[in-house]
Design a protein around this motif. Structure first.
Motif, PDB file in Angstrom:
ATOM      1  N   HIS A  77      27.188  45.916  39.018  1.00 16.86           N
ATOM      2  CA  HIS A  77      27.149  44.546  39.515  1.00 16.86           C
ATOM      3  C   HIS A  77      28.079  43.634  38.727  1.00 16.86           C
ATOM      4  O   HIS A  77      27.880  42.426  38.682  1.00 16.86           O
ATOM      5  CB  HIS A  77      25.707  44.030  39.510  1.00 16.86           C
ATOM      6  N   GLU A  78      29.094  44.233  38.128  1.00 17.85           N
ATOM      7  CA  GLU A  78      30.101  43.452  37.419  1.00 17.85           C
ATOM      8  C   GLU A  78      30.895  42.646  38.440  1.00 17.85           C
ATOM      9  O   GLU A  78      31.105  43.091  39.567  1.00 17.85           O
ATOM     10  CB  GLU A  78      31.034  44.378  36.645  1.00 17.85           C
ATOM     11  N   SER A  79      31.370  41.489  38.034  1.00 20.46           N
ATOM     12  CA  SER A  79      32.053  40.609  38.983  1.00 20.46           C
ATOM     13  C   SER A  79      33.262  41.275  39.630  1.00 20.46           C
ATOM     14  O   SER A  79      33.520  41.066  40.817  1.00 20.46           O
ATOM     15  CB  SER A  79      32.440  39.294  38.312  1.00 20.46           C
ATOM     16  N   ALA A  80      34.001  42.092  38.900  1.00 27.71           N
ATOM     17  CA  ALA A  80      35.182  42.754  39.474  1.00 27.71           C
ATOM     18  C   ALA A  80      34.787  43.715  40.590  1.00 27.71           C
ATOM     19  O   ALA A  80      35.460  43.800  41.622  1.00 27.71           O
ATOM     20  CB  ALA A  80      35.960  43.488  38.388  1.00 27.71           C
ATOM     21  N   VAL A  81      33.692  44.453  40.402  1.00 26.83           N
ATOM     22  CA  VAL A  81      33.220  45.404  41.419  1.00 26.83           C
ATOM     23  C   VAL A  81      32.739  44.652  42.653  1.00 26.83           C
ATOM     24  O   VAL A  81      33.074  45.006  43.792  1.00 26.83           O
ATOM     25  CB  VAL A  81      32.097  46.300  40.842  1.00 26.83           C
ATOM     26  N   VAL A  82      31.959  43.596  42.426  1.00 24.96           N
ATOM     27  CA  VAL A  82      31.443  42.797  43.540  1.00 24.96           C
ATOM     28  C   VAL A  82      32.593  42.151  44.307  1.00 24.96           C
ATOM     29  O   VAL A  82      32.637  42.207  45.542  1.00 24.96           O
ATOM     30  CB  VAL A  82      30.444  41.736  43.032  1.00 24.96           C
ATOM     31  N   GLU A  83      33.542  41.555  43.605  1.00 27.77           N
ATOM     32  CA  GLU A  83      34.676  40.902  44.258  1.00 27.77           C
ATOM     33  C   GLU A  83      35.504  41.897  45.060  1.00 27.77           C
ATOM     34  O   GLU A  83      35.952  41.588  46.174  1.00 27.77           O
ATOM     35  CB  GLU A  83      35.550  40.189  43.232  1.00 27.77           C
ATOM     36  N   ALA A  84      35.726  43.092  44.519  1.00 24.50           N
ATOM     37  CA  ALA A  84      36.490  44.114  45.237  1.00 24.50           C
ATOM     38  C   ALA A  84      35.763  44.540  46.512  1.00 24.50           C
ATOM     39  O   ALA A  84      36.384  44.706  47.571  1.00 24.50           O
ATOM     40  CB  ALA A  84      36.747  45.316  44.340  1.00 24.50           C
ATOM     41  N   PHE A  85      34.439  44.702  46.423  1.00 21.32           N
ATOM     42  CA  PHE A  85      33.661  45.090  47.599  1.00 21.32           C
ATOM     43  C   PHE A  85      33.722  43.994  48.659  1.00 21.32           C
ATOM     44  O   PHE A  85      33.975  44.264  49.838  1.00 21.32           O
ATOM     45  CB  PHE A  85      32.208  45.393  47.212  1.00 21.32           C
ATOM     46  N   VAL A  86      33.510  42.762  48.253  1.00 21.41           N
ATOM     47  CA  VAL A  86      33.536  41.635  49.196  1.00 21.41           C
ATOM     48  C   VAL A  86      34.903  41.523  49.863  1.00 21.41           C
ATOM     49  O   VAL A  86      35.002  41.291  51.073  1.00 21.41           O
ATOM     50  CB  VAL A  86      33.138  40.321  48.476  1.00 21.41           C
TER      51      VAL A  86
END
Length: 159
Positions: A77-86
């Motif tokens: 749930h790191e911001s980079a992972v979330v941003e990439a998914f979004v």
């Protein structure tokens, strides 16, 4: 929240079901002059109470015979992972809605595709290849019992 009076609410109710109604017809339905109705409508648009107008397209008529809800859990749930998914989700035309959730799964995707083969392609080529996706669970729509683009506004009636 914007202050909406009864006339605003009546206008919104009419527009949610009849988005192509003319200003003159809308004014008559809500008992206003056309100029007063237009001013109110412009205020509702400027205040972003009305966020846009769109045609409702029948999925079957355009060859989208399979509808699915796909629950997605991310590995991190790191911001980079979330941003990439979004960012990836926003690029997939098959996804018409994506909601971040509480609970065991992180996202709920609403997906329209032509058929099961098309869904398989979407799942294998896009979703399961998205970095950060740990788990996916899909449910196919057998039939739609209720579908309404209108929001409930009754809770605003007392204002």
């Amino acid at each position: 929240m914007n202050t909406l009076d009864r006339t605003d609410l009546r206008m919104l109710a009419v527009l949610q079901s009849e988005g192509r109604i003319t200003n003159a017809e809308l004014a008559e339905r809500v008992s206003l002059s056309p100029s007063a109705c237009l001013r109110r409508l412009q205020r509702l648009e400027a205040d972003h109470v009305i966020s846009g107008y769109a045609a409702q397209v029948d999925p079957q008529a355009v060859g989208l015979g399979l509808q699915a809800f796909v629950r997605v859990q991310l590995s991190k749930h790191e911001s980079a992972v979330v941003e990439a998914f979004v960012e990836r989700v926003n690029a997939w035309d098959e996804v018409v809605a994506c909601h971040a959730l509480t609970g065991a799964m992180d996202y709920l995707l609403h997906v329209y595709v032509a058929d099961l083969a098309d869904f398989s392609r979407f799942l294998l080529d896009h979703l399961l290849n998205a970095s950060g996706v740990a788990d996916v669970n899909s449910s196919f729509v057998l039939r739609t019992v209720k579908r309404s683009p209108s929001l409930p506004l009754a809770h605003l009636g007392g204002r």
